[in-house]
Design an enzyme around this catalytic site. Sequence first.
Site, PDB file in Angstrom:
ATOM      1  CE  LYS A  33      -1.850   1.165   4.087  1.00  0.00           C
ATOM      2  NZ  LYS A  33      -1.526   2.700   4.357  1.00  0.00           N
ATOM      3  CG  ASN A  34       2.045   2.469   3.831  1.00  0.00           C
ATOM      4  OD1 ASN A  34       0.860   3.185   3.328  1.00  0.00           O
ATOM      5  ND2 ASN A  34       2.855   2.117   5.165  1.00  0.00           N
ATOM      6  CB  CYS A 128      -5.480  10.178  12.192  1.00  0.00           C
ATOM      7  SG  CYS A 128      -3.174   9.219  12.643  1.00  0.00           S
ATOM      8  NE  ARG A 133       0.539  10.214  10.432  1.00  0.00           N
ATOM      9  CZ  ARG A 133       0.287   9.396   9.795  1.00  0.00           C
ATOM     10  NH1 ARG A 133      -0.933   8.569  10.206  1.00  0.00           N
ATOM     11  NH2 ARG A 133       0.800   8.745   8.660  1.00  0.00           N
ATOM     12  CG  ASP A 317       3.285   1.330   9.072  1.00  0.00           C
ATOM     13  OD1 ASP A 317       3.728   0.909   8.689  1.00  0.00           O
ATOM     14  OD2 ASP A 317       2.821   2.359  10.405  1.00  0.00           O
ATOM     15  NE  ARG A 409      -6.813   4.107   6.036  1.00  0.00           N
ATOM     16  CZ  ARG A 409      -6.503   5.195   6.362  1.00  0.00           C
ATOM     17  NH1 ARG A 409      -6.675   5.780   7.305  1.00  0.00           N
ATOM     18  NH2 ARG A 409      -5.503   6.145   5.694  1.00  0.00           N
TER      19      ARG A 409
HETATM   20  C1  EPZ Z   1       4.318   6.845   6.730  1.00  0.00           C
HETATM   21  O1  EPZ Z   1       3.725   8.337   6.884  1.00  0.00           O
HETATM   22  C2  EPZ Z   1       3.801   5.623   6.544  1.00  0.00           C
HETATM   23  N1  EPZ Z   1       2.249   6.332   5.678  1.00  0.00           N
HETATM   24  C3  EPZ Z   1       3.048   5.310   7.853  1.00  0.00           C
HETATM   25  O2  EPZ Z   1       1.960   4.455   7.760  1.00  0.00           O
HETATM   26  C4  EPZ Z   1       3.431   4.554   8.914  1.00  0.00           C
HETATM   27  O3  EPZ Z   1       3.358   4.068  10.099  1.00  0.00           O
HETATM   28  C5  EPZ Z   1       4.987   5.900   8.840  1.00  0.00           C
HETATM   29  O4  EPZ Z   1       5.761   6.752   7.263  1.00  0.00           O
HETATM   30  C6  EPZ Z   1       6.162   5.530   9.736  1.00  0.00           C
HETATM   31  O5  EPZ Z   1       6.657   4.513   9.136  1.00  0.00           O
HETATM   32  C7  EPZ Z   1       2.728   5.747   4.112  1.00  0.00           C
HETATM   33  O6  EPZ Z   1       3.296   6.113   3.798  1.00  0.00           O
HETATM   34  C8  EPZ Z   1       1.230   5.833   3.156  1.00  0.00           C
HETATM   35  P1  EPZ Z   1       7.027   9.939   9.304  1.00  0.00           P
HETATM   36  P2  EPZ Z   1       4.092   9.417   7.201  1.00  0.00           P
HETATM   37  O7  EPZ Z   1       6.498  11.415   8.224  1.00  0.00           O
HETATM   38  O8  EPZ Z   1       4.766   9.760   5.968  1.00  0.00           O
HETATM   39  C9  EPZ Z   1       6.726  13.215  12.612  1.00  0.00           C
HETATM   40  C10 EPZ Z   1       0.717   2.593   7.365  1.00  0.00           C
HETATM   41  O9  EPZ Z   1      -0.270   2.134   8.575  1.00  0.00           O
HETATM   42  N2  EPZ Z   1       5.818  14.401  11.304  1.00  0.00           N
HETATM   43  O10 EPZ Z   1       7.875   9.379   8.884  1.00  0.00           O
HETATM   44  O11 EPZ Z   1       2.960  10.229   7.199  1.00  0.00           O
HETATM   45  C11 EPZ Z   1       5.379  12.618  12.143  1.00  0.00           C
HETATM   46  O12 EPZ Z   1       4.505  13.027  13.006  1.00  0.00           O
HETATM   47  C12 EPZ Z   1       0.698   3.727   7.926  1.00  0.00           C
HETATM   48  O13 EPZ Z   1      -0.192   2.258   6.718  1.00  0.00           O
HETATM   49  C13 EPZ Z   1       6.516  15.799  11.898  1.00  0.00           C
HETATM   50  O14 EPZ Z   1       6.702  15.931  12.512  1.00  0.00           O
HETATM   51  O15 EPZ Z   1       4.959   8.921   8.653  1.00  0.00           O
HETATM   52  C14 EPZ Z   1       5.587  10.818  12.717  1.00  0.00           C
HETATM   53  O16 EPZ Z   1       5.260  11.167  14.425  1.00  0.00           O
HETATM   54  C15 EPZ Z   1       0.492   4.754   9.616  1.00  0.00           C
HETATM   55  N3  EPZ Z   1       6.226  16.260  10.563  1.00  0.00           N
HETATM   56  C16 EPZ Z   1       6.880  10.842  12.734  1.00  0.00           C
HETATM   57  O17 EPZ Z   1       7.276  12.556  12.047  1.00  0.00           O
HETATM   58  C17 EPZ Z   1       6.376  16.631   9.007  1.00  0.00           C
HETATM   59  O18 EPZ Z   1       6.158  17.178   8.397  1.00  0.00           O
HETATM   60  C18 EPZ Z   1       7.018  10.025  11.368  1.00  0.00           C
HETATM   61  O19 EPZ Z   1       6.068  10.764  10.552  1.00  0.00           O
HETATM   62  C19 EPZ Z   1       6.020  15.026   9.191  1.00  0.00           C
HETATM   63  C20 EPZ Z   1       6.038  14.466   9.806  1.00  0.00           C
END
Ligand code: EPZ
Length: 431
Positions: A33-34, A128, A133, A317, A409
Amino acid sequence: MRRPVSSYPDIMDKIVIEGGHELHGEIRISGAKNAALPIIAATLLTPGWHTLYNVPDLRDIRTILSLMATLGVVWEKNGPDTLRINTADLSGCEASYDLVKTMRASVLVLGPLLVRMGRARVSLPGGCAIGARPINFHTQGLKKLGAEVVLEQGYVEAVISNRLPGGTVYFDFPSVTGTENLLMAAVLAKGTTVLKNVAREPEIGNLIDMLISMGAEIEGRDTDKLIIYGVESLNPAEITIIPDRIETGTYLIAVGAVGGEVKLTHCDPALLPALTEKLRLAGLDLTEMADCFLVRGNGSPLSVDIKTMVYPGFPTDLQAQMMALMTFADGTSFINETIFENRFMHVAELRRLGADIKVDGASAIVRGSGGLTGAKVMATDLRASASLVIAGLAAHGVTEVSRVYHLDRGYENLVKKLTGVGAVIQRKEDN
Ligand code: EPZ
């Protein structure tokens, strides 16, 4: 032919599981998916027919395709997992709140839309269940690359005059979609872009492969530094989506919880280095082959400690699923969630099944009780729902998991796949 978003199963279904049945047989793993989500967004970068193989049939994939349709994108399914997409006639550059709020990964259209259309207006995704996020790394990064970015009325408005200049961005945290968004913007920039401290998840490598096959010039795949030499234009391409490592890990853990022997096919064991290490320590017998796993479990795992980290560390995850496994262990395990601030929503539901779990901030202590008892529980987010299914498979008696639209999802045909290896599991209307 476009399929309406409403064509997937009723969102208020529940899953009913009779626990205690070992799993034996084969499960075919679907595409990731990702990886599919950013690659679908990348087709916005250039017109023409792109072909994507091994695309999973999931709610999130239909959501981003519905969003793409509002932008004027046409797509068609060629067979069960092949998707053809053409973005030649883009009619808009706005991703509305109504769609983005249902899936925060919709923010992935921001970068490609901006550099294809010269502007993009994308709703802030909002938080969420697992955390606030924010997307500040995305917006600040685009500014560093030379875009004008303002936040107003809950939307990100990004504009460039002519082409994106490019530049250097250092990520405070290696954000997965943040890396993907800036990478997709940088490939059509006028100059060279250097992205530092980027995420290294395998799904980013799959996106880089797609972009390079479209004609992008990118160095540093699988490292924490990417150098992108902007090109004037790209061509449509084709790509095979990599196997879903999180789906793979979910089924490996399920066998560890309830016992049995299962072969997972069409997967890539190399994508799960941290999990395989932990599962072996937990007593599972894992055999890795080129594109499949053979896993044997006895339903009595050993306690192990988990700390979630960015790739190649233990995936956040799979934290909820591992916690479910540890409730069946004969000992105490310590689980530390370092990526998201609120990713223990599954704890309250696991406690309803009799689990002994203490939470203190970002840490949880799981005291294995040697067994859980079935009950009615509620899914709160995608991976928490998988955790409850795993618990239900191994609990004594019947477990009912409501709000299974969370599962839809990210897990293709979960009930069918588990039924195929001997689970007693049904999907029913939740009246
Ligand atoms: C991706 O989300 C995945 N989703 C998530 O999978 C996964 O849990 C996550 O990466 C971590 O591996 C997709 O790829 C579509 P991040 P993403 O930006 O990119 C903070 C699932 O179950 N952050 O790496 O949104 C954030 O709050 C989903 O399939 C900021 O502060 O995650 C988090 O604490 C859930 N500012 C951390 O960084 C930003 O601009 C990691 O988030 C972006 C992120």
